[in-house]
Write a protein that holds these residues in place. Structure first.
Motif, PDB file in Angstrom:
ATOM      1  N   ASN A  18      28.207  11.760  -1.440  1.00 47.79           N
ATOM      2  CA  ASN A  18      29.605  11.404  -1.728  1.00 47.79           C
ATOM      3  C   ASN A  18      29.709  10.411  -2.877  1.00 47.79           C
ATOM      4  OD1 ASN A  18      30.463  13.073   0.286  1.00 47.79           O
ATOM      5  ND2 ASN A  18      30.987  11.453   1.725  1.00 47.79           N
ATOM      6  N   GLY A  19      28.617   9.741  -3.202  1.00 46.36           N
ATOM      7  CA  GLY A  19      28.601   8.815  -4.330  1.00 46.36           C
ATOM      8  C   GLY A  19      29.101   7.418  -4.016  1.00 46.36           C
ATOM      9  N   GLU A  20      29.329   7.123  -2.741  1.00 42.74           N
ATOM     10  CA  GLU A  20      29.746   5.766  -2.369  1.00 42.74           C
ATOM     11  C   GLU A  20      28.558   4.815  -2.532  1.00 42.74           C
ATOM     12  OE1 GLU A  20      32.860   4.840  -1.546  1.00 42.74           O
ATOM     13  OE2 GLU A  20      33.519   6.907  -1.854  1.00 42.74           O
ATOM     14  N   ILE A  21      28.826   3.648  -3.039  1.00 48.44           N
ATOM     15  CA  ILE A  21      27.763   2.708  -3.407  1.00 48.44           C
ATOM     16  C   ILE A  21      26.913   2.261  -2.210  1.00 48.44           C
ATOM     17  CG2 ILE A  21      29.178   0.611  -3.335  1.00 48.44           C
ATOM     18  CD1 ILE A  21      26.501   1.375  -5.957  1.00 48.44           C
ATOM     19  N   LEU A  22      27.528   1.983  -1.054  1.00 46.56           N
ATOM     20  CA  LEU A  22      26.745   1.514   0.092  1.00 46.56           C
ATOM     21  C   LEU A  22      25.794   2.585   0.624  1.00 46.56           C
ATOM     22  CD1 LEU A  22      29.273  -0.682   2.103  1.00 46.56           C
ATOM     23  CD2 LEU A  22      27.273  -1.417   0.807  1.00 46.56           C
ATOM     24  N   GLU A  23      26.235   3.829   0.602  1.00 45.19           N
ATOM     25  CA  GLU A  23      25.356   4.908   1.045  1.00 45.19           C
ATOM     26  C   GLU A  23      24.178   5.063   0.091  1.00 45.19           C
ATOM     27  OE1 GLU A  23      28.598   5.086   0.878  1.00 45.19           O
ATOM     28  OE2 GLU A  23      29.361   5.835   2.783  1.00 45.19           O
ATOM     29  N   ILE A  24      24.455   4.993  -1.193  1.00 45.31           N
ATOM     30  CA  ILE A  24      23.391   5.123  -2.192  1.00 45.31           C
ATOM     31  C   ILE A  24      22.421   3.945  -2.108  1.00 45.31           C
ATOM     32  CG2 ILE A  24      22.922   5.166  -4.675  1.00 45.31           C
ATOM     33  CD1 ILE A  24      25.578   6.756  -4.945  1.00 45.31           C
ATOM     34  N   VAL A  25      22.935   2.748  -1.918  1.00 46.19           N
ATOM     35  CA  VAL A  25      22.075   1.562  -1.784  1.00 46.19           C
ATOM     36  C   VAL A  25      21.175   1.705  -0.560  1.00 46.19           C
ATOM     37  CG1 VAL A  25      22.092  -0.913  -1.280  1.00 46.19           C
ATOM     38  CG2 VAL A  25      23.555  -0.002  -3.080  1.00 46.19           C
ATOM     39  N   ASN A  26      21.737   2.145   0.577  1.00 49.73           N
ATOM     40  CA  ASN A  26      20.925   2.325   1.786  1.00 49.73           C
ATOM     41  C   ASN A  26      19.869   3.405   1.592  1.00 49.73           C
ATOM     42  OD1 ASN A  26      21.872   0.362   3.548  1.00 49.73           O
ATOM     43  ND2 ASN A  26      23.600   1.609   4.162  1.00 49.73           N
ATOM     44  N   PHE A  27      20.243   4.484   0.916  1.00 42.76           N
ATOM     45  CA  PHE A  27      19.295   5.562   0.633  1.00 42.76           C
ATOM     46  C   PHE A  27      18.125   5.039  -0.197  1.00 42.76           C
ATOM     47  CE2 PHE A  27      18.121   9.148  -2.253  1.00 42.76           C
ATOM     48  CZ  PHE A  27      17.529   9.959  -1.302  1.00 42.76           C
ATOM     49  N   MET A  29      33.646   5.245   7.000  1.00 42.11           N
ATOM     50  CA  MET A  29      32.253   5.548   7.250  1.00 42.11           C
ATOM     51  C   MET A  29      31.798   4.788   8.486  1.00 42.11           C
ATOM     52  SD  MET A  29      30.004   7.426   5.818  1.00 42.11           S
ATOM     53  CE  MET A  29      28.991   7.535   4.414  1.00 42.11           C
ATOM     54  N   HIS A  30      31.067   5.483   9.364  1.00 38.51           N
ATOM     55  CA  HIS A  30      30.562   4.870  10.593  1.00 38.51           C
ATOM     56  C   HIS A  30      29.204   4.228  10.342  1.00 38.51           C
ATOM     57  CE1 HIS A  30      33.742   6.734  12.876  1.00 38.51           C
ATOM     58  NE2 HIS A  30      33.459   7.893  12.292  1.00 38.51           N
ATOM     59  N   TRP A  31      28.828   3.285  11.212  1.00 39.69           N
ATOM     60  CA  TRP A  31      27.584   2.551  11.048  1.00 39.69           C
ATOM     61  C   TRP A  31      26.371   3.484  11.058  1.00 39.69           C
ATOM     62  CZ3 TRP A  31      23.998   2.958  14.901  1.00 39.69           C
ATOM     63  CH2 TRP A  31      24.456   3.415  16.142  1.00 39.69           C
ATOM     64  N   TYR A  32      26.434   4.537  11.860  1.00 42.40           N
ATOM     65  CA  TYR A  32      25.277   5.429  11.959  1.00 42.40           C
ATOM     66  C   TYR A  32      25.062   6.245  10.680  1.00 42.40           C
ATOM     67  CZ  TYR A  32      29.056   8.484  13.622  1.00 42.40           C
ATOM     68  OH  TYR A  32      30.231   9.164  13.759  1.00 42.40           O
ATOM     69  N   ASN A  33      26.087   6.396   9.862  1.00 42.87           N
ATOM     70  CA  ASN A  33      25.907   7.074   8.583  1.00 42.87           C
ATOM     71  C   ASN A  33      25.012   6.255   7.666  1.00 42.87           C
ATOM     72  OD1 ASN A  33      29.053   7.971   9.288  1.00 42.87           O
ATOM     73  ND2 ASN A  33      27.707   9.600   8.592  1.00 42.87           N
ATOM     74  N   TYR A  34      25.151   4.928   7.719  1.00 36.26           N
ATOM     75  CA  TYR A  34      24.313   4.056   6.894  1.00 36.26           C
ATOM     76  C   TYR A  34      22.851   4.120   7.334  1.00 36.26           C
ATOM     77  CZ  TYR A  34      28.780   2.314   5.292  1.00 36.26           C
ATOM     78  OH  TYR A  34      30.034   2.229   4.757  1.00 36.26           O
ATOM     79  N   ILE A  35      22.637   4.210   8.645  1.00 36.54           N
ATOM     80  CA  ILE A  35      21.276   4.343   9.164  1.00 36.54           C
ATOM     81  C   ILE A  35      20.694   5.686   8.733  1.00 36.54           C
ATOM     82  CG2 ILE A  35      19.906   4.547  11.286  1.00 36.54           C
ATOM     83  CD1 ILE A  35      21.814   2.456  12.510  1.00 36.54           C
ATOM     84  N   ALA A  36      21.520   6.738   8.782  1.00 36.11           N
ATOM     85  CA  ALA A  36      21.059   8.064   8.333  1.00 36.11           C
ATOM     86  C   ALA A  36      20.668   8.029   6.858  1.00 36.11           C
ATOM     87  CB  ALA A  36      22.142   9.112   8.582  1.00 36.11           C
ATOM     88  N   CYS A  37      21.426   7.311   6.046  1.00 37.62           N
ATOM     89  CA  CYS A  37      21.103   7.181   4.616  1.00 37.62           C
ATOM     90  C   CYS A  37      19.739   6.537   4.421  1.00 37.62           C
ATOM     91  CB  CYS A  37      22.163   6.348   3.895  1.00 37.62           C
ATOM     92  SG  CYS A  37      23.775   7.111   3.789  1.00 37.62           S
ATOM     93  N   PHE A  38      19.496   5.458   5.154  1.00 33.95           N
ATOM     94  CA  PHE A  38      18.229   4.740   5.046  1.00 33.95           C
ATOM     95  C   PHE A  38      17.063   5.640   5.450  1.00 33.95           C
ATOM     96  CE2 PHE A  38      14.887   1.986   6.750  1.00 33.95           C
ATOM     97  CZ  PHE A  38      14.700   1.116   5.690  1.00 33.95           C
ATOM     98  N   PHE A  39      17.198   6.310   6.594  1.00 36.09           N
ATOM     99  CA  PHE A  39      16.110   7.161   7.065  1.00 36.09           C
ATOM    100  C   PHE A  39      15.940   8.410   6.220  1.00 36.09           C
ATOM    101  CE2 PHE A  39      16.225   4.367  10.693  1.00 36.09           C
ATOM    102  CZ  PHE A  39      14.882   4.278  11.013  1.00 36.09           C
ATOM    103  N   ALA A  40      16.998   8.875   5.588  1.00 37.12           N
ATOM    104  CA  ALA A  40      16.866   9.987   4.636  1.00 37.12           C
ATOM    105  C   ALA A  40      15.930   9.571   3.510  1.00 37.12           C
ATOM    106  CB  ALA A  40      18.229  10.386   4.080  1.00 37.12           C
ATOM    107  N   GLY A  41      16.102   8.353   3.007  1.00 39.97           N
ATOM    108  CA  GLY A  41      15.213   7.835   1.968  1.00 39.97           C
ATOM    109  C   GLY A  41      13.769   7.764   2.439  1.00 39.97           C
ATOM    110  N   LEU A  42      13.559   7.328   3.689  1.00 40.55           N
ATOM    111  CA  LEU A  42      12.202   7.251   4.236  1.00 40.55           C
ATOM    112  C   LEU A  42      11.556   8.634   4.299  1.00 40.55           C
ATOM    113  CD1 LEU A  42      12.564   4.817   7.296  1.00 40.55           C
ATOM    114  CD2 LEU A  42      11.619   4.291   5.063  1.00 40.55           C
ATOM    115  N   PHE A  43      12.244   9.562   4.934  1.00 41.10           N
ATOM    116  CA  PHE A  43      11.668  10.888   5.115  1.00 41.10           C
ATOM    117  C   PHE A  43      11.442  11.603   3.790  1.00 41.10           C
ATOM    118  CE2 PHE A  43      12.795  10.311   9.536  1.00 41.10           C
ATOM    119  CZ  PHE A  43      11.801  11.008  10.202  1.00 41.10           C
TER     120      PHE A  43
END
Length: 102
Positions: free
Chosen positions: A72-81, A1-15
């Protein structure tokens, strides 16, 4: 997973969090602040503007949700979301609590 995917997860939660207040006020026929009001964020926009703003947030949030691969269910993506959801929820609750006293 690339760093920008984590940022996308966070901003998905915001929007996606921002959809709720605008959509609910819009379909209820209530005026509510949007970035398009005068003054921006403080004045009240029409219910139609709120629905359109909510739908825009929904589309952007969905695209970021997909780009961030939250499903995808990965924990870091879900936490960022959920961090994005929590961040905007807390910020909006404080912002609109002040609105009640103005």
């Amino acid at each position: 997973m690339h760093w920008y995917n984590y940022i996308a997860c966070f901003f998905a939660g915001l929007f996606l969090t921002n959809v709720a207040p605008h959509f609910v006020h819009g379909i209820s026929g209530d005026r509510f602040p949007t970035p398009f009001a005068h003054p921006p964020g403080k004045g009240l926009s029409s219910p139609t503007v709120n629905v359109v703003w909510a739908l825009f947030n929904l589309v952007v949030g969905y695209m970021l949700f997909r780009a961030g691969k939250v499903s995808n269910g990965e924990i870091l993506e879900i936490v960022n979301f959920f961090a994005g959801i929590a961040a905007l929820s807390i910020m909006l609750s404080m912002r609109f609590a002040k609105k009640q006293t103005e």
